[in-house]
Design a protein around this motif. Structure first.
Motif, PDB file in Angstrom:
ATOM      1  N   PRO A 101       0.823  -1.227   0.000  1.00 16.16           N
ATOM      2  CA  PRO A 101       0.000   0.000   0.000  1.00 16.16           C
ATOM      3  C   PRO A 101       0.853   1.271   0.000  1.00 16.16           C
ATOM      4  O   PRO A 101       1.946   1.301   0.556  1.00 16.16           O
ATOM      5  CB  PRO A 101      -0.782  -0.076   1.314  1.00 16.16           C
ATOM      6  CG  PRO A 101      -0.451  -1.373   1.961  1.00 16.16           C
ATOM      7  CD  PRO A 101       0.770  -1.926   1.292  1.00 16.16           C
ATOM      8  N   THR A 102       0.299   2.293  -0.619  1.00 14.22           N
ATOM      9  CA  THR A 102       0.888   3.626  -0.459  1.00 14.22           C
ATOM     10  C   THR A 102       0.308   4.225   0.830  1.00 14.22           C
ATOM     11  O   THR A 102      -0.757   3.790   1.306  1.00 14.22           O
ATOM     12  CB  THR A 102       0.513   4.545  -1.635  1.00 14.22           C
ATOM     13  OG1 THR A 102      -0.915   4.655  -1.672  1.00 14.22           O
ATOM     14  CG2 THR A 102       1.037   4.009  -2.953  1.00 14.22           C
ATOM     15  N   LEU A 103       0.971   5.256   1.336  1.00 15.42           N
ATOM     16  CA  LEU A 103       0.412   5.938   2.515  1.00 15.42           C
ATOM     17  C   LEU A 103      -0.925   6.576   2.147  1.00 15.42           C
ATOM     18  O   LEU A 103      -1.856   6.596   2.947  1.00 15.42           O
ATOM     19  CB  LEU A 103       1.388   6.991   3.049  1.00 15.42           C
ATOM     20  CG  LEU A 103       0.895   7.753   4.288  1.00 15.42           C
ATOM     21  CD1 LEU A 103       0.642   6.822   5.466  1.00 15.42           C
ATOM     22  CD2 LEU A 103       1.876   8.858   4.689  1.00 15.42           C
ATOM     23  N   ASP A 104      -1.010   7.065   0.937  1.00 18.02           N
ATOM     24  CA  ASP A 104      -2.246   7.660   0.451  1.00 18.02           C
ATOM     25  C   ASP A 104      -3.410   6.651   0.565  1.00 18.02           C
ATOM     26  O   ASP A 104      -4.480   6.971   1.102  1.00 18.02           O
ATOM     27  CB  ASP A 104      -2.021   8.064  -1.013  1.00 18.02           C
ATOM     28  CG  ASP A 104      -3.093   8.999  -1.522  1.00 18.02           C
ATOM     29  OD1 ASP A 104      -2.980  10.192  -1.256  1.00 18.02           O
ATOM     30  OD2 ASP A 104      -4.041   8.503  -2.141  1.00 18.02           O
ATOM     31  N   GLU A 105      -3.207   5.455   0.070  1.00 20.96           N
ATOM     32  CA  GLU A 105      -4.257   4.415   0.136  1.00 20.96           C
ATOM     33  C   GLU A 105      -4.596   4.064   1.584  1.00 20.96           C
ATOM     34  O   GLU A 105      -5.755   3.854   1.934  1.00 20.96           O
ATOM     35  CB  GLU A 105      -3.794   3.149  -0.594  1.00 20.96           C
ATOM     36  CG  GLU A 105      -3.731   3.295  -2.090  1.00 20.96           C
ATOM     37  CD  GLU A 105      -3.050   2.105  -2.766  1.00 20.96           C
ATOM     38  OE1 GLU A 105      -3.215   1.960  -3.984  1.00 20.96           O
ATOM     39  OE2 GLU A 105      -2.345   1.323  -2.082  1.00 20.96           O
ATOM     40  N   TYR A 106      -3.544   3.993   2.398  1.00 18.17           N
ATOM     41  CA  TYR A 106      -3.734   3.612   3.802  1.00 18.17           C
ATOM     42  C   TYR A 106      -4.580   4.658   4.533  1.00 18.17           C
ATOM     43  O   TYR A 106      -5.510   4.323   5.268  1.00 18.17           O
ATOM     44  CB  TYR A 106      -2.351   3.477   4.452  1.00 18.17           C
ATOM     45  CG  TYR A 106      -2.315   2.660   5.715  1.00 18.17           C
ATOM     46  CD1 TYR A 106      -2.142   1.277   5.685  1.00 18.17           C
ATOM     47  CD2 TYR A 106      -2.428   3.270   6.960  1.00 18.17           C
ATOM     48  CE1 TYR A 106      -2.089   0.525   6.842  1.00 18.17           C
ATOM     49  CE2 TYR A 106      -2.379   2.529   8.128  1.00 18.17           C
ATOM     50  CZ  TYR A 106      -2.204   1.157   8.067  1.00 18.17           C
ATOM     51  OH  TYR A 106      -2.154   0.421   9.215  1.00 18.17           O
ATOM     52  N   LEU A 107      -4.267   5.923   4.318  1.00 18.27           N
ATOM     53  CA  LEU A 107      -5.008   6.997   4.994  1.00 18.27           C
ATOM     54  C   LEU A 107      -6.443   7.077   4.487  1.00 18.27           C
ATOM     55  O   LEU A 107      -7.370   7.326   5.257  1.00 18.27           O
ATOM     56  CB  LEU A 107      -4.295   8.344   4.798  1.00 18.27           C
ATOM     57  CG  LEU A 107      -2.885   8.450   5.391  1.00 18.27           C
ATOM     58  CD1 LEU A 107      -2.289   9.834   5.103  1.00 18.27           C
ATOM     59  CD2 LEU A 107      -2.857   8.175   6.891  1.00 18.27           C
ATOM     60  N   ARG A 108      -6.612   6.837   3.191  1.00 18.59           N
ATOM     61  CA  ARG A 108      -7.968   6.844   2.630  1.00 18.59           C
ATOM     62  C   ARG A 108      -8.805   5.734   3.275  1.00 18.59           C
ATOM     63  O   ARG A 108      -9.971   5.935   3.616  1.00 18.59           O
ATOM     64  CB  ARG A 108      -7.899   6.647   1.109  1.00 18.59           C
ATOM     65  CG  ARG A 108      -9.183   7.044   0.401  1.00 18.59           C
ATOM     66  CD  ARG A 108      -9.075   6.870  -1.106  1.00 18.59           C
ATOM     67  NE  ARG A 108      -7.859   7.461  -1.658  1.00 18.59           N
ATOM     68  CZ  ARG A 108      -7.127   6.938  -2.646  1.00 18.59           C
ATOM     69  NH1 ARG A 108      -7.491   5.796  -3.199  1.00 18.59           N
ATOM     70  NH2 ARG A 108      -6.054   7.549  -3.073  1.00 18.59           N
ATOM     71  N   ALA A 109      -8.184   4.575   3.471  1.00 16.81           N
ATOM     72  CA  ALA A 109      -8.899   3.457   4.109  1.00 16.81           C
ATOM     73  C   ALA A 109      -9.193   3.768   5.578  1.00 16.81           C
ATOM     74  O   ALA A 109     -10.204   3.330   6.132  1.00 16.81           O
ATOM     75  CB  ALA A 109      -8.059   2.181   4.000  1.00 16.81           C
ATOM     76  N   ALA A 110      -8.311   4.544   6.200  1.00 20.71           N
ATOM     77  CA  ALA A 110      -8.473   4.842   7.634  1.00 20.71           C
ATOM     78  C   ALA A 110      -9.566   5.873   7.897  1.00 20.71           C
ATOM     79  O   ALA A 110     -10.180   5.873   8.964  1.00 20.71           O
ATOM     80  CB  ALA A 110      -7.146   5.351   8.208  1.00 20.71           C
ATOM     81  N   GLN A 111      -9.798   6.723   6.919  1.00 22.29           N
ATOM     82  CA  GLN A 111     -10.723   7.853   7.130  1.00 22.29           C
ATOM     83  C   GLN A 111     -12.063   7.468   7.758  1.00 22.29           C
ATOM     84  O   GLN A 111     -12.464   8.054   8.755  1.00 22.29           O
ATOM     85  CB  GLN A 111     -10.951   8.581   5.816  1.00 22.29           C
ATOM     86  CG  GLN A 111     -10.213   9.890   5.762  1.00 22.29           C
ATOM     87  CD  GLN A 111     -10.551  10.679   4.510  1.00 22.29           C
ATOM     88  OE1 GLN A 111     -10.962  10.132   3.497  1.00 22.29           O
ATOM     89  NE2 GLN A 111     -10.350  11.973   4.585  1.00 22.29           N
ATOM     90  N   PRO A 112     -12.773   6.456   7.210  1.00 23.52           N
ATOM     91  CA  PRO A 112     -14.092   6.146   7.796  1.00 23.52           C
ATOM     92  C   PRO A 112     -14.017   5.297   9.064  1.00 23.52           C
ATOM     93  O   PRO A 112     -15.054   5.033   9.676  1.00 23.52           O
ATOM     94  CB  PRO A 112     -14.786   5.357   6.676  1.00 23.52           C
ATOM     95  CG  PRO A 112     -13.672   4.754   5.883  1.00 23.52           C
ATOM     96  CD  PRO A 112     -12.506   5.681   5.995  1.00 23.52           C
ATOM     97  N   LEU A 113     -12.830   4.871   9.457  1.00 22.23           N
ATOM     98  CA  LEU A 113     -12.695   4.001  10.635  1.00 22.23           C
ATOM     99  C   LEU A 113     -12.560   4.853  11.892  1.00 22.23           C
ATOM    100  O   LEU A 113     -12.416   6.073  11.826  1.00 22.23           O
ATOM    101  CB  LEU A 113     -11.470   3.089  10.480  1.00 22.23           C
ATOM    102  CG  LEU A 113     -11.374   2.280   9.180  1.00 22.23           C
ATOM    103  CD1 LEU A 113     -10.086   1.474   9.149  1.00 22.23           C
ATOM    104  CD2 LEU A 113     -12.581   1.342   9.028  1.00 22.23           C
ATOM    105  N   ASN A 114     -12.558   4.161  13.042  1.00 15.49           N
ATOM    106  CA  ASN A 114     -12.388   4.874  14.315  1.00 15.49           C
ATOM    107  C   ASN A 114     -10.970   4.781  14.860  1.00 15.49           C
ATOM    108  O   ASN A 114     -10.595   5.507  15.766  1.00 15.49           O
ATOM    109  CB  ASN A 114     -13.335   4.276  15.374  1.00 15.49           C
ATOM    110  CG  ASN A 114     -14.775   4.502  15.008  1.00 15.49           C
ATOM    111  OD1 ASN A 114     -15.162   5.626  14.697  1.00 15.49           O
ATOM    112  ND2 ASN A 114     -15.573   3.440  15.020  1.00 15.49           N
ATOM    113  N   ILE A 115     -10.224   3.831  14.349  1.00 10.74           N
ATOM    114  CA  ILE A 115      -8.935   3.486  14.956  1.00 10.74           C
ATOM    115  C   ILE A 115      -7.911   4.616  14.827  1.00 10.74           C
ATOM    116  O   ILE A 115      -7.938   5.390  13.865  1.00 10.74           O
ATOM    117  CB  ILE A 115      -8.409   2.184  14.304  1.00 10.74           C
ATOM    118  CG1 ILE A 115      -7.340   1.538  15.165  1.00 10.74           C
ATOM    119  CG2 ILE A 115      -7.928   2.420  12.872  1.00 10.74           C
ATOM    120  CD1 ILE A 115      -7.105   0.079  14.832  1.00 10.74           C
TER     121      ILE A 115
END
Ligand code: MG
Length: 269
Positions: A101-115
């Motif tokens: 993963p790129t950091l970009d993809e990782y942050l996009r995936a994290a956005q809707p999460l709570n973690i």
């Protein structure tokens, strides 16, 4: 019964002296031991969030052409990350089949999460590249609106200092290498220490020193019952683990004496 009272009288003051809220659980490289997961994969982030982990730790490298990717080692499948451009590095797959993963993809995936995100900057080949990587990380985290949900950690003293200096005020930055004592971390403006389990066992006094200085203590990588108990008993603020569900269970089932001591300590705060 008399013996039990004597033991409690001896144990409770010792526990009280370091009692705090229960430790928070951080999945080390995400929850990679879950079905279909892999270390530092998007899936490991999503799985860590799905079981209610406080945080997911992950490692960041910068490719030769300045792209940020998530991986633990300096190379993936024998391909050096710093030595190659992103299009070459991104041909590589993780063991679960995901593309690195790129950091970009990782942050996009994290956005809707709570973690919470616990971002480790790996020590790079040169200070200038590492400085550039720190700046790019901060820009990207800001772009995704995740500044208040992201903590930073590093073994690199330069990256540690750069995150402290460049991140928004109030951002938590922790140091991973045991060569700074709590007073130095405090002086430098760090949020606390994030040290390895065996070092913490040799320096249990650092936990109290940190708390006296208003710093926090994260301990890694704590995955077996004996070490998990030690961290809970000694008042660690965070446990970074490869076994997040086991740590969660042990925190929930911690001894009633300890719960009572924690409640008493909370009342006094
Ligand atoms: Mg790491």
């Amino acid at each position: 019964m008399k013996n039990r009272n004597i033991i409690l009288a001896l144990v409770i003051p010792a526990v009280l002296s370091c009692a705090a809220a229960a430790p928070k659980v951080i999945a080390h490289r995400g929850y990679w031991d879950a079905p279909g997961s892999a270390e530092n994969s998007i899936r490991s982030l999503v799985k860590a969030d799905s079981i209610g982990c406080y945080g997911s730790e992950f490692d960041v490298w910068m490719t030769k052409d300045g792209q940020l990717v998530i991986h633990h080692d300096a190379a993936i499948n024998g391909v050096s990350i710093e030595g190659n451009t992103a299009d070459v590095v991104r041909r590589e797959k993780l063991p679960n089949g995901e593309t690195i993963p790129t950091l970009d993809e990782y942050l996009r995936a994290a956005q809707p999460l709570n973690i919470r995100l616990v971002l480790e900057m790996k020590p790079h080949d040169s200070r200038s590249r590492e400085f550039a990587a720190v700046k790019k990380v901060l820009e990207l985290v800001k772009q995704y609106g995740l500044e208040e949900r992201t903590d930073y950690i590093s073994f690199s003293p330069e990256a540690f200092r750069n995150f402290i200096n460049l991140a928004p005020k109030g951002t938590k930055v922790y140091y991973l290498c045991k060569d700074y004592i709590p007073a130095q971390i405090s002086f430098m403006g760090g949020a606390g220490i994030d040290y390895e389990m065996n070092n913490m066992r040799k320096h249990a006094e650092w936990i109290e020193q940190c708390h006296d200085l208003g710093l926090e203590v994260n301990i890694w990588t704590v995955s077996d019952p004996d070490n998990i108990s030690w961290c809970i008993d000694h008042g660690a603020d965070y446990i970074t683990t490869n076994a997040p569900e086991l740590v969660q269970k042990m925190i929930v089932n911690r001894p009633s004496d300890q719960l009572a001591a924690e409640e008493e300590a909370a009342r006094k705060e």
